[in-house]
Design a protein around this motif. Structure first.
Motif, mmCIF file in Angstrom:
data_model
loop_
_atom_site.group_PDB
_atom_site.id
_atom_site.type_symbol
_atom_site.label_atom_id
_atom_site.label_comp_id
_atom_site.label_asym_id
_atom_site.label_seq_id
_atom_site.Cartn_x
_atom_site.Cartn_y
_atom_site.Cartn_z
ATOM 1 N N VAL A 136 0.839 -1.202 0.000
ATOM 2 C CA VAL A 136 0.000 0.000 0.000
ATOM 3 C C VAL A 136 0.873 1.251 0.000
ATOM 4 N N ALA A 137 1.927 1.250 0.805
ATOM 5 C CA ALA A 137 2.828 2.404 0.856
ATOM 6 C C ALA A 137 3.463 2.674 -0.500
ATOM 7 N N GLU A 138 3.785 1.616 -1.225
ATOM 8 C CA GLU A 138 4.375 1.780 -2.553
ATOM 9 C C GLU A 138 3.400 2.422 -3.531
ATOM 10 N N ARG A 139 2.106 2.047 -3.459
ATOM 11 C CA ARG A 139 1.111 2.687 -4.329
ATOM 12 C C ARG A 139 0.953 4.166 -3.959
ATOM 13 N N LEU A 140 0.983 4.470 -2.675
ATOM 14 C CA LEU A 140 0.901 5.863 -2.247
ATOM 15 C C LEU A 140 2.085 6.669 -2.774
ATOM 16 N N VAL A 210 -7.946 -2.666 5.500
ATOM 17 C CA VAL A 210 -6.930 -1.630 5.367
ATOM 18 C C VAL A 210 -5.841 -1.961 6.384
ATOM 19 N N PRO A 211 -4.576 -1.998 5.977
ATOM 20 C CA PRO A 211 -3.513 -2.269 6.956
ATOM 21 C C PRO A 211 -3.575 -1.310 8.133
ATOM 22 N N LEU A 212 -3.273 -1.808 9.328
ATOM 23 C CA LEU A 212 -3.435 -1.019 10.547
ATOM 24 C C LEU A 212 -2.604 0.259 10.543
ATOM 25 N N ALA A 213 -1.490 0.265 9.824
ATOM 26 C CA ALA A 213 -0.656 1.465 9.764
ATOM 27 C C ALA A 213 -1.390 2.647 9.144
ATOM 28 N N PHE A 214 -2.421 2.352 8.339
ATOM 29 C CA PHE A 214 -3.180 3.401 7.665
ATOM 30 C C PHE A 214 -4.622 3.517 8.162
ATOM 31 N N HIS A 215 -5.082 2.510 8.894
ATOM 32 C CA HIS A 215 -6.501 2.419 9.219
ATOM 33 C C HIS A 215 -6.957 3.570 10.102
ATOM 34 N N GLY A 216 -7.942 4.317 9.592
ATOM 35 C CA GLY A 216 -8.471 5.449 10.331
ATOM 36 C C GLY A 216 -7.530 6.635 10.414
ATOM 37 N N LEU A 217 -6.422 6.584 9.666
ATOM 38 C CA LEU A 217 -5.397 7.622 9.767
ATOM 39 C C LEU A 217 -5.101 8.336 8.460
ATOM 40 N N ASP A 218 -5.162 7.623 7.359
ATOM 41 C CA ASP A 218 -4.725 8.179 6.075
ATOM 42 C C ASP A 218 -5.845 8.050 5.053
ATOM 43 N N ALA A 219 -6.512 9.159 4.762
ATOM 44 C CA ALA A 219 -7.645 9.139 3.838
ATOM 45 C C ALA A 219 -7.218 8.947 2.391
ATOM 46 N N ARG A 220 -5.911 8.987 2.126
ATOM 47 C CA ARG A 220 -5.436 8.681 0.768
ATOM 48 C C ARG A 220 -5.575 7.199 0.439
ATOM 49 N N VAL A 221 -5.747 6.392 1.484
ATOM 50 C CA VAL A 221 -5.989 4.960 1.298
ATOM 51 C C VAL A 221 -7.496 4.730 1.344
#
Length: 263
Positions: A136-140, A210-221
């Motif tokens: 996911v980070a790579e797509r971002l 959604v991976p926990l590193a992004f869940h509820g934190l990064d609206a780009r995901v």
């Protein structure tokens, strides 16, 4: 063997098709911790596996105008379920189906009471979660956004383990997240899957991965779960796919096209 495979798509694609439950493979040492005999285990795999969803995602990737990336679990969810929380936040723990299952779809014993989940979590769950987070980070990094489409299937009749099995079972169930599923993604999916006979929303299965590193934190995901009812494309419970696999594959490709063409 690795428990997962990341299949590259086009560098400019933000779409990551996640296929977590399509495999039946169980390593021999993990099999030794399961109490079912071989015949019973095969029956359980028939019920629990989202059969042919990896093929569905592959076909959609071929049809799409911009090839999506695919993250595919190559081991059965009876090894670990990468989409569960590994702690008490997971409501499915109540029926013995948290990150490491102890009960079957029919609530029979799968692993002995008191089985320590930590070895399987360390060996399979956490490396999978890290790899999915990196994907996911790579797509971002590459596109400025990431769209996770979770590809699943579900049986035409509810199984005993289902906590929310009452009610309609539409040909396609769309699972959403209040933070990560914008209305335009849901509507694009409704339009694309209309050819499959209709869609339902968050019933009988809700939410998305959604991976926990992004869940509820990064609206780009952003993310959406797609559940295809099995009788529409295969012989239940664990039989072959038929021509019914083509419409949802084509619909998924249309959804991918809509996502890639959106600003």
């Amino acid at each position: 063997m690795s428990s997962y495979e990341l299949l590259p798509g086009a560098p400019e694609s933000p779409v990551l098709l996640h296929v977590p439950h399509s495999a039946r493979t169980i390593p021999a040492d993990v099999r030794a911790g399961i109490v079912l005999d071989d015949a019973a285990l095969e029956r359980e795999l028939d019920h629990i596996t989202d059969a042919h969803t990896a093929e569905l995602a592959e076909r959609a990737a071929v049809l799409a105008g911009v090839t999506p990336w695919r993250f595919v679990n190559r081991l059965s969810r009876l090894v670990v379920d990468p989409e569960r929380f590994p702690d008490e936040r997971e409501e499915m723990t109540a029926v013995g189906m948290g990150a490491v299952y102890t009960r079957t779809t029919h609530r029979a014993e799968l692993r002995p009471a008191g089985t320590d989940p930590e070895p399987l979590l360390a060996r399979y769950f956490r490396p999978y979660a890290r790899a999915m987070t990196e994907a996911v980070a790579e797509r971002l990094a590459a596109t400025g956004r990431a769209v996770v489409i979770d590809v699943h299937s579900y049986p035409s009749e509810p199984l005993p383990y289902e906590l929310h099995g009452a009610g309609p079972r539409p040909p396609v169930c769309l699972g959403t997240d209040t933070f990560h599923t914008p209305p335009e993604l849901t509507e694009a999916a409704r339009r694309a899957f209309a050819v499959c006979g209709g869609t339902g929303l968050d019933a009988p299965f809700a939410g998305t991965y959604v991976p926990l590193a992004f869940h509820g934190l990064d609206a780009r995901v952003t993310a959406l779960m797609v559940e295809i009812r099995r009788d529409t494309y295969m012989t239940e419970p664990g039989g072959p796919a038929g021509p019914g696999l083509e419409p949802p594959a084509k619909a998924l490709s249309e959804l991918i096209n809509a996502i890639c063409s959106a600003p």
